[in-house]
Design a protein around this motif. Structure first.
Motif, PDB file in Angstrom:
ATOM      1  N   THR A 125       0.847  -1.187   0.000  1.00 19.29           N
ATOM      2  CA  THR A 125       0.000   0.000   0.000  1.00 19.29           C
ATOM      3  C   THR A 125       0.885   1.239   0.000  1.00 19.29           C
ATOM      4  O   THR A 125       1.934   1.274   0.657  1.00 19.29           O
ATOM      5  CB  THR A 125      -0.937   0.043   1.225  1.00 19.29           C
ATOM      6  OG1 THR A 125      -0.148  -0.015   2.403  1.00 19.29           O
ATOM      7  CG2 THR A 125      -1.928  -1.097   1.218  1.00 19.29           C
ATOM      8  N   GLU A 126       0.463   2.232  -0.713  1.00 18.87           N
ATOM      9  CA  GLU A 126       1.276   3.431  -0.884  1.00 18.87           C
ATOM     10  C   GLU A 126       1.563   4.139   0.437  1.00 18.87           C
ATOM     11  O   GLU A 126       2.649   4.673   0.633  1.00 18.87           O
ATOM     12  CB  GLU A 126       0.575   4.386  -1.856  1.00 18.87           C
ATOM     13  CG  GLU A 126       1.491   5.455  -2.391  1.00 18.87           C
ATOM     14  CD  GLU A 126       0.849   6.232  -3.521  1.00 18.87           C
ATOM     15  OE1 GLU A 126       0.922   7.469  -3.453  1.00 18.87           O
ATOM     16  OE2 GLU A 126       0.305   5.610  -4.450  1.00 18.87           O
ATOM     17  N   THR A 127       0.609   4.124   1.359  1.00 20.66           N
ATOM     18  CA  THR A 127       0.823   4.836   2.624  1.00 20.66           C
ATOM     19  C   THR A 127       1.958   4.219   3.440  1.00 20.66           C
ATOM     20  O   THR A 127       2.636   4.926   4.177  1.00 20.66           O
ATOM     21  CB  THR A 127      -0.459   4.868   3.488  1.00 20.66           C
ATOM     22  OG1 THR A 127      -0.891   3.529   3.715  1.00 20.66           O
ATOM     23  CG2 THR A 127      -1.545   5.678   2.817  1.00 20.66           C
ATOM     24  N   LEU A 128       2.165   2.920   3.306  1.00 20.89           N
ATOM     25  CA  LEU A 128       3.267   2.285   4.044  1.00 20.89           C
ATOM     26  C   LEU A 128       4.630   2.667   3.490  1.00 20.89           C
ATOM     27  O   LEU A 128       5.649   2.418   4.128  1.00 20.89           O
ATOM     28  CB  LEU A 128       3.121   0.763   4.055  1.00 20.89           C
ATOM     29  CG  LEU A 128       2.019   0.221   4.947  1.00 20.89           C
ATOM     30  CD1 LEU A 128       1.936  -1.293   4.840  1.00 20.89           C
ATOM     31  CD2 LEU A 128       2.237   0.625   6.396  1.00 20.89           C
TER      32      LEU A 128
ATOM     33  N   GLU B 186       5.497   5.674   3.216  1.00 26.91           N
ATOM     34  CA  GLU B 186       5.855   6.865   3.990  1.00 26.91           C
ATOM     35  C   GLU B 186       6.527   6.416   5.280  1.00 26.91           C
ATOM     36  O   GLU B 186       6.043   5.521   5.971  1.00 26.91           O
ATOM     37  CB  GLU B 186       4.606   7.689   4.305  1.00 26.91           C
ATOM     38  CG  GLU B 186       3.887   8.204   3.081  1.00 26.91           C
ATOM     39  CD  GLU B 186       2.518   8.769   3.400  1.00 26.91           C
ATOM     40  OE1 GLU B 186       2.180   8.935   4.592  1.00 26.91           O
ATOM     41  OE2 GLU B 186       1.771   9.017   2.449  1.00 26.91           O
TER      42      GLU B 186
ATOM     43  N   THR C  32       4.381   6.348   8.634  1.00 29.24           N
ATOM     44  CA  THR C  32       3.341   5.317   8.612  1.00 29.24           C
ATOM     45  C   THR C  32       3.955   3.934   8.715  1.00 29.24           C
ATOM     46  O   THR C  32       3.459   3.067   9.438  1.00 29.24           O
ATOM     47  CB  THR C  32       2.496   5.434   7.337  1.00 29.24           C
ATOM     48  OG1 THR C  32       1.999   6.766   7.232  1.00 29.24           O
ATOM     49  CG2 THR C  32       1.336   4.459   7.341  1.00 29.24           C
TER      50      THR C  32
ATOM     51  N   THR D 101       3.261   1.428  11.865  1.00 34.92           N
ATOM     52  CA  THR D 101       2.686   0.107  11.585  1.00 34.92           C
ATOM     53  C   THR D 101       3.579  -0.996  12.148  1.00 34.92           C
ATOM     54  O   THR D 101       3.089  -1.939  12.781  1.00 34.92           O
ATOM     55  CB  THR D 101       2.488  -0.080  10.066  1.00 34.92           C
ATOM     56  OG1 THR D 101       1.650   0.973   9.583  1.00 34.92           O
ATOM     57  CG2 THR D 101       1.857  -1.420   9.757  1.00 34.92           C
TER      58      THR D 101
ATOM     59  N   TRP E  37       3.878  15.026  14.693  1.00 36.00           N
ATOM     60  CA  TRP E  37       2.559  15.094  14.069  1.00 36.00           C
ATOM     61  C   TRP E  37       1.840  16.391  14.427  1.00 36.00           C
ATOM     62  O   TRP E  37       1.235  17.024  13.575  1.00 36.00           O
ATOM     63  CB  TRP E  37       1.719  13.878  14.465  1.00 36.00           C
ATOM     64  CG  TRP E  37       0.473  13.779  13.635  1.00 36.00           C
ATOM     65  CD1 TRP E  37      -0.780  14.213  13.959  1.00 36.00           C
ATOM     66  CD2 TRP E  37       0.386  13.251  12.315  1.00 36.00           C
ATOM     67  NE1 TRP E  37      -1.653  13.969  12.923  1.00 36.00           N
ATOM     68  CE2 TRP E  37      -0.953  13.382  11.899  1.00 36.00           C
ATOM     69  CE3 TRP E  37       1.312  12.674  11.449  1.00 36.00           C
ATOM     70  CZ2 TRP E  37      -1.392  12.956  10.654  1.00 36.00           C
ATOM     71  CZ3 TRP E  37       0.872  12.249  10.210  1.00 36.00           C
ATOM     72  CH2 TRP E  37      -0.463  12.397   9.818  1.00 36.00           C
TER      73      TRP E  37
ATOM     74  N   HIS F  45       1.099  18.573  11.291  1.00 35.37           N
ATOM     75  CA  HIS F  45      -0.305  18.402  10.889  1.00 35.37           C
ATOM     76  C   HIS F  45      -1.242  18.868  12.014  1.00 35.37           C
ATOM     77  O   HIS F  45      -2.042  18.072  12.507  1.00 35.37           O
ATOM     78  CB  HIS F  45      -0.600  16.930  10.590  1.00 35.37           C
ATOM     79  CG  HIS F  45       0.327  16.302   9.603  1.00 35.37           C
ATOM     80  ND1 HIS F  45       0.311  16.601   8.265  1.00 35.37           N
ATOM     81  CD2 HIS F  45       1.305  15.385   9.760  1.00 35.37           C
ATOM     82  CE1 HIS F  45       1.224  15.889   7.636  1.00 35.37           C
ATOM     83  NE2 HIS F  45       1.852  15.158   8.516  1.00 35.37           N
TER      84      HIS F  45
ATOM     85  N   GLN G 110      -4.233   9.851  16.186  1.00 33.18           N
ATOM     86  CA  GLN G 110      -5.101   8.675  16.279  1.00 33.18           C
ATOM     87  C   GLN G 110      -4.774   7.900  17.546  1.00 33.18           C
ATOM     88  O   GLN G 110      -3.624   7.511  17.761  1.00 33.18           O
ATOM     89  CB  GLN G 110      -4.918   7.781  15.055  1.00 33.18           C
ATOM     90  CG  GLN G 110      -5.394   8.415  13.782  1.00 33.18           C
ATOM     91  CD  GLN G 110      -5.224   7.483  12.600  1.00 33.18           C
ATOM     92  OE1 GLN G 110      -4.911   6.314  12.741  1.00 33.18           O
ATOM     93  NE2 GLN G 110      -5.438   8.021  11.412  1.00 33.18           N
TER      94      GLN G 110
ATOM     95  N   ASN H  61      -2.593   4.723  17.775  1.00 36.17           N
ATOM     96  CA  ASN H  61      -1.170   4.819  17.443  1.00 36.17           C
ATOM     97  C   ASN H  61      -0.294   5.121  18.654  1.00 36.17           C
ATOM     98  O   ASN H  61       0.931   5.086  18.536  1.00 36.17           O
ATOM     99  CB  ASN H  61      -0.937   5.900  16.382  1.00 36.17           C
ATOM    100  CG  ASN H  61      -1.440   5.493  15.021  1.00 36.17           C
ATOM    101  OD1 ASN H  61      -1.683   4.319  14.762  1.00 36.17           O
ATOM    102  ND2 ASN H  61      -1.605   6.459  14.156  1.00 36.17           N
TER     103      ASN H  61
ATOM    104  N   GLU I 250      11.036  14.314  11.806  1.00 32.76           N
ATOM    105  CA  GLU I 250      10.642  13.309  10.817  1.00 32.76           C
ATOM    106  C   GLU I 250      11.864  12.574  10.262  1.00 32.76           C
ATOM    107  O   GLU I 250      11.843  11.354  10.110  1.00 32.76           O
ATOM    108  CB  GLU I 250       9.872  13.951   9.666  1.00 32.76           C
ATOM    109  CG  GLU I 250       9.431  12.934   8.619  1.00 32.76           C
ATOM    110  CD  GLU I 250       8.742  13.568   7.437  1.00 32.76           C
ATOM    111  OE1 GLU I 250       7.871  12.888   6.859  1.00 32.76           O
ATOM    112  OE2 GLU I 250       9.071  14.715   7.064  1.00 32.76           O
TER     113      GLU I 250
END
Length: 171
Positions: free
Chosen positions: A30-33, A35, A38, A42, A66, A70, A76, A79, A139
């Motif tokens: 998956t594209e988000t993984l 990053e 993320t 995970t 975060w 953002h 979340q 997390n 980051e």
């Protein structure tokens, strides 16, 4: 191939002859993984679920990052097991009028385990300095905070670990 290796490790762990191996697998399909943040969150959740690994420094660093990068997107709850452990509500963290994450931790530290209090006492100055850093810096270094926590777990348990990263489909 990876699923075969996972089976070998599971079978190895079932024997009483050796120290069991902590392992996790992540598939970058998956594209988000793809990053960094993320991916690390995970992988952290996988090790927490399977082996109850504590990622205190990483969770604090990621939450600071975060919030800075953002501010319009709330953290979340699932997390950040540390905040659940300390009884810090996500509403408190997400409220713009709320104190900093460090202040919230200090207000709730009386609820913390001895393990976390020991961690906090040894790392609080570095965490305070981290809170002053630019989100880009945080980051870029998230993998180091993740690795620090994971290394501490491995030192504490004296167990070997394996991380499977499947990139075949992602490439």
């Amino acid at each position: 191939m990876i699923s075969e290796l996972q089976k070998v490790i599971e079978e190895y762990n079932l024997t009483d002859q050796h120290l069991p191996i902590d392992w996790a697998s992540i598939n970058l399909n998956t594209e988000t993984l793809m990053e960094k943040g993320t991916f690390l969150v995970t992988l952290k959740k996988e090790f927490q679920k399977k082996y109850r690994v504590k990622f205190h420094f990483f969770e604090i660093a990621h939450s600071i990052y975060w919030q800075k990068s953002h501010p319009e997107i709330p953290l979340q709850k699932d997390n950040y097991s540390l905040f659940q452990e300390l009884g810090i509500s996500m509403l408190d963290i997400s409220d713009p009028a709320s104190s900093s994450i460090i202040s919230l931790i200090l207000k709730n530290i009386y609820r913390a385990s001895k393990e976390f209090k020991k961690f906090w006492n040894s790392q609080k100055e570095e965490i305070r300095k981290l809170a002053e850093k630019d989100p880009t810096y945080i980051e870029e270094n998230l993998h180091l905070y993740w690795a620090r926590d994971f290394w501490n777990h491995l030192q504490y348990t004296s167990k070997p670990a394996v991380i499977f990263v499947d990139t075949y489909e992602a490439l």
